[in-house]
Design a protein around this motif. Structure first.
Motif, PDB file in Angstrom:
ATOM      1  N   ALA A 267       5.263   2.027  -9.639  1.00 61.00           N
ATOM      2  CA  ALA A 267       3.635   1.763  -9.718  1.00 61.00           C
ATOM      3  C   ALA A 267       3.429   0.378 -10.029  1.00 61.00           C
ATOM      4  N   THR A 268       4.149  -0.072 -10.868  1.00 63.35           N
ATOM      5  CA  THR A 268       3.723  -1.750 -11.430  1.00 63.35           C
ATOM      6  C   THR A 268       4.123  -2.456 -10.312  1.00 63.35           C
ATOM      7  N   VAL A 269       5.234  -2.357  -9.515  1.00 67.06           N
ATOM      8  CA  VAL A 269       5.349  -3.177  -8.421  1.00 67.06           C
ATOM      9  C   VAL A 269       4.573  -2.944  -7.384  1.00 67.06           C
ATOM     10  N   SER A 270       3.639  -1.970  -7.153  1.00 75.46           N
ATOM     11  CA  SER A 270       2.822  -1.580  -6.001  1.00 75.46           C
ATOM     12  C   SER A 270       1.543  -2.307  -6.339  1.00 75.46           C
ATOM     13  N   ARG A 271       1.168  -2.347  -7.751  1.00 73.98           N
ATOM     14  CA  ARG A 271      -0.044  -2.946  -8.008  1.00 73.98           C
ATOM     15  C   ARG A 271      -0.060  -4.455  -8.317  1.00 73.98           C
ATOM     16  N   VAL A 272       1.149  -4.968  -8.556  1.00 78.23           N
ATOM     17  CA  VAL A 272       1.485  -6.431  -8.218  1.00 78.23           C
ATOM     18  C   VAL A 272       1.072  -6.931  -6.919  1.00 78.23           C
ATOM     19  N   LEU A 273       1.555  -6.077  -5.984  1.00 73.88           N
ATOM     20  CA  LEU A 273       1.716  -6.510  -4.191  1.00 73.88           C
ATOM     21  C   LEU A 273       0.284  -6.014  -3.780  1.00 73.88           C
ATOM     22  N   ARG A 274      -0.761  -5.219  -4.518  1.00 76.67           N
ATOM     23  CA  ARG A 274      -1.661  -4.884  -3.878  1.00 76.67           C
ATOM     24  C   ARG A 274      -2.872  -5.341  -4.625  1.00 76.67           C
ATOM     25  N   ARG A 275      -2.993  -5.439  -6.039  1.00 70.79           N
ATOM     26  CA  ARG A 275      -3.974  -5.961  -6.818  1.00 70.79           C
ATOM     27  C   ARG A 275      -3.445  -6.746  -7.957  1.00 70.79           C
ATOM     28  N   PRO A 276      -2.919  -7.950  -7.593  1.00 72.68           N
ATOM     29  CA  PRO A 276      -2.116  -8.739  -8.563  1.00 72.68           C
ATOM     30  C   PRO A 276      -3.137  -9.051 -10.022  1.00 72.68           C
ATOM     31  N   ALA A 277      -4.387  -9.354  -9.479  1.00 75.44           N
ATOM     32  CA  ALA A 277      -5.133  -9.488 -10.754  1.00 75.44           C
ATOM     33  C   ALA A 277      -5.307  -8.580 -11.764  1.00 75.44           C
ATOM     34  N   ASP A 278      -4.728  -7.296 -11.428  1.00 75.37           N
ATOM     35  CA  ASP A 278      -4.751  -6.277 -12.415  1.00 75.37           C
ATOM     36  C   ASP A 278      -3.780  -6.295 -13.351  1.00 75.37           C
ATOM     37  N   VAL A 279      -2.445  -7.029 -13.157  1.00 75.69           N
ATOM     38  CA  VAL A 279      -1.240  -7.147 -13.877  1.00 75.69           C
ATOM     39  C   VAL A 279      -1.234  -8.281 -14.604  1.00 75.69           C
ATOM     40  N   ARG A 280      -0.720  -8.073 -15.768  1.00 73.78           N
ATOM     41  CA  ARG A 280      -0.430  -9.127 -16.696  1.00 73.78           C
ATOM     42  C   ARG A 280       0.305 -10.103 -16.380  1.00 73.78           C
ATOM     43  N   ALA A 281      -0.040 -11.377 -16.448  1.00 74.90           N
ATOM     44  CA  ALA A 281       0.606 -12.410 -15.941  1.00 74.90           C
ATOM     45  C   ALA A 281       2.261 -12.489 -15.918  1.00 74.90           C
ATOM     46  N   SER A 282       2.576 -12.320 -17.207  1.00 77.87           N
ATOM     47  CA  SER A 282       4.028 -12.284 -17.376  1.00 77.87           C
ATOM     48  C   SER A 282       4.790 -11.317 -16.553  1.00 77.87           C
ATOM     49  N   THR A 283       4.033 -10.065 -16.512  1.00 77.20           N
ATOM     50  CA  THR A 283       4.840  -9.021 -15.609  1.00 77.20           C
ATOM     51  C   THR A 283       4.703  -9.347 -14.237  1.00 77.20           C
ATOM     52  N   ARG A 284       3.793  -9.896 -13.815  1.00 77.91           N
ATOM     53  CA  ARG A 284       3.542 -10.047 -12.378  1.00 77.91           C
ATOM     54  C   ARG A 284       4.439 -11.147 -12.063  1.00 77.91           C
ATOM     55  N   GLU A 285       4.577 -12.255 -12.770  1.00 78.33           N
ATOM     56  CA  GLU A 285       5.498 -13.131 -12.382  1.00 78.33           C
ATOM     57  C   GLU A 285       6.983 -12.556 -12.324  1.00 78.33           C
ATOM     58  N   ARG A 286       7.396 -12.027 -13.340  1.00 81.26           N
ATOM     59  CA  ARG A 286       8.647 -11.204 -13.301  1.00 81.26           C
ATOM     60  C   ARG A 286       8.820 -10.211 -11.972  1.00 81.26           C
ATOM     61  N   VAL A 287       7.995  -9.652 -11.439  1.00 78.87           N
ATOM     62  CA  VAL A 287       7.996  -8.743 -10.221  1.00 78.87           C
ATOM     63  C   VAL A 287       8.019  -9.754  -9.142  1.00 78.87           C
ATOM     64  N   LEU A 288       7.351 -10.828  -9.084  1.00 74.94           N
ATOM     65  CA  LEU A 288       7.256 -11.711  -7.903  1.00 74.94           C
ATOM     66  C   LEU A 288       8.519 -12.258  -7.764  1.00 74.94           C
ATOM     67  N   ALA A 289       9.145 -12.540  -9.051  1.00 73.65           N
ATOM     68  CA  ALA A 289      10.311 -13.351  -8.898  1.00 73.65           C
ATOM     69  C   ALA A 289      11.638 -12.082  -8.358  1.00 73.65           C
ATOM     70  N   SER A 290      11.481 -11.136  -8.606  1.00 72.43           N
ATOM     71  CA  SER A 290      12.383 -10.108  -8.175  1.00 72.43           C
ATOM     72  C   SER A 290      12.041 -10.018  -6.520  1.00 72.43           C
ATOM     73  N   VAL A 291      10.966  -9.884  -5.991  1.00 72.18           N
ATOM     74  CA  VAL A 291      10.612  -9.821  -4.683  1.00 72.18           C
ATOM     75  C   VAL A 291      11.206 -11.028  -3.880  1.00 72.18           C
ATOM     76  N   GLN A 292      11.055 -12.107  -4.414  1.00 69.58           N
ATOM     77  CA  GLN A 292      11.696 -13.114  -3.878  1.00 69.58           C
ATOM     78  C   GLN A 292      13.205 -13.166  -3.852  1.00 69.58           C
ATOM     79  N   PHE A 293      13.790 -12.974  -4.876  1.00 69.90           N
ATOM     80  CA  PHE A 293      15.363 -12.956  -5.106  1.00 69.90           C
ATOM     81  C   PHE A 293      15.818 -11.943  -4.153  1.00 69.90           C
TER      82      PHE A 293
END
Length: 364
Positions: free
Chosen positions: A19-45
């Motif tokens: 659910a957090t992954v989904s929020r980062v991809l659809r509503r990134p502003a709703d997710v804490r910056a550190s969590t958002r960056e960690r998820v996006l790094a995993s998406v990239q990797f």
């Protein structure tokens, strides 16, 4: 080819829930910056690409808007293009007036450009279909099953098919008047623009017997433009019914043939008022090489305001319509309908502008 990563892989790699992954991809502003960056790094990797079909199932939306046009060029079916590796270069003399005139249909190009831009601004992709042949039903139904709404050129789709599609998704009609239907409509001031241009020819140039070059018989745009032509003549006390109407089919090639026929017959009217720019440009293609002076011998006018008319010799007097804005308005109407399904039918009519240039005014 590596196995495609899933949302579960991303969640496990980032140490978060799906659910957090989904929020980062659809509503990134709703997710804490550190969590958002960690998820996006995993998406990239992991090289994860979200599934559009999965998102559509969850939201009951495809994220795609549709645009359907009729066949828009004069070409028949092209031969199959083979896969080749050919690095040869051919040098040819590009002879003008070769007879192979296949101009782009810039009206549809501009409507398409505006539609795509507006869809993109609102986070939607645009699916475009071009109906070729005599039966558009298969393509229209196919597009309708893949999009959240569809814009179509008025009279390009049979009424029963349009009714069938509109029961599933919103439908917006581009061009033409409302005909007792409940669809959303976007159009331009065709009648008013052509009337203003014709009145100028009558009042300023004392034209009393202009000849109208018409588009296809089923074109709602052309019907409105001809109505404006007739209104201007009637207001000036001229009987429009006594004047010839030539059928140019909105085609530059067809207009070239008509120009040749008029020259062969040995006479030209004082003014040729064309239902679109392509036909007017077709006339200019023939008149110039034949030694016919425009506007001294014959005035030529168009309608649309495509770029080719600004670059022609002489430059083409025309009625400019906001073609890109027409596409944008169609997408906005569709998006409004998606957000407010029960709102009254939308009617949007955009203004036009008469551009007086050398093909009617001489030196300007």
């Amino acid at each position: 080819m590596m196995k495609a990563s899933t949302v579960y892989d991303v969640a496990a790699h980032a140490g978060v829930s799906i659910a957090t992954v989904s929020r980062v991809l659809r509503r990134p502003a709703d997710v804490r910056a550190s969590t958002r960056e960690r998820v996006l790094a995993s998406v990239q990797f992991l090289g994860y690409v979200p599934s559009a079909s999965a998102r559509g199932l969850a939201a009951r939306r495809t994220g795609v808007l549709g645009l359907f046009f009729p066949g828009i060029d004069d070409e028949g079916d092209s031969a199959e293009v083979p896969f080749v590796q050919d690095m040869s270069v051919e040098i040819v003399v590009d002879i003008p007036d070769s007879g192979e005139v296949r101009p782009p249909n810039l009206y549809f190009d501009e409507v398409l450009r505006g539609s795509e831009r507006e869809a993109w601004r609102h986070g939607f992709a645009l699916m475009v279909g071009v109906g070729r042949g005599t039966n558009p039903a298969e393509m229209v139904n196919d597009i309708a099953g893949r999009v959240d709404g569809m814009a179509v050129l008025a009279c390009s789709v049979p009424d029963d098919l349009l009714d069938h599609v509109s029961r599933r998704i919103p439908v917006v009609l581009i061009a033409g008047p409302r005909r007792g239907d409940d669809y959303d409509h976007v159009s331009v001031s065709n009648t008013e623009g052509m009337r203003a241009l014709t009145e100028h020819l009558i009042e300023t140039h004392r034209i009393t017997e202009p000849v109208y070059l018409a588009g296809p018989v089923d074109s709602p745009d052309d019907a409105e433009r001809y109505l404006g032509f007739v209104q201007a003549l009637t207001a000036a006390g001229i009987d429009a019914a006594g004047l010839p109407v030539l059928r140019g089919e909105f085609s530059r090639i067809r207009a070239r043939h008509l120009a040749g026929e008029m020259l062969a017959a040995g006479g030209l009217p004082r003014a040729l008022v064309c239902g679109n720019d392509q036909m007017a440009l077709g006339l200019l293609d023939v008149f110039g090489p034949a030694g016919i002076r425009v506007p001294e011998d014959v005035i030529v006018t168009g309608f649309d305001g495509i770029e080719a008319g600004r670059l022609s010799t002489p430059r083409l007097t025309t009625v400019h319509q906001p073609m890109a804005d027409l596409g944008r308005a169609a997408m906005r109407a569709m998006l409004s309908r998606l957000q407010h399904p029960d709102q009254p039918p939308i009617t949007s009519r955009l203004p036009v502008k008469v551009l007086l240039r050398e093909s009617s005014e001489g030196t300007v």
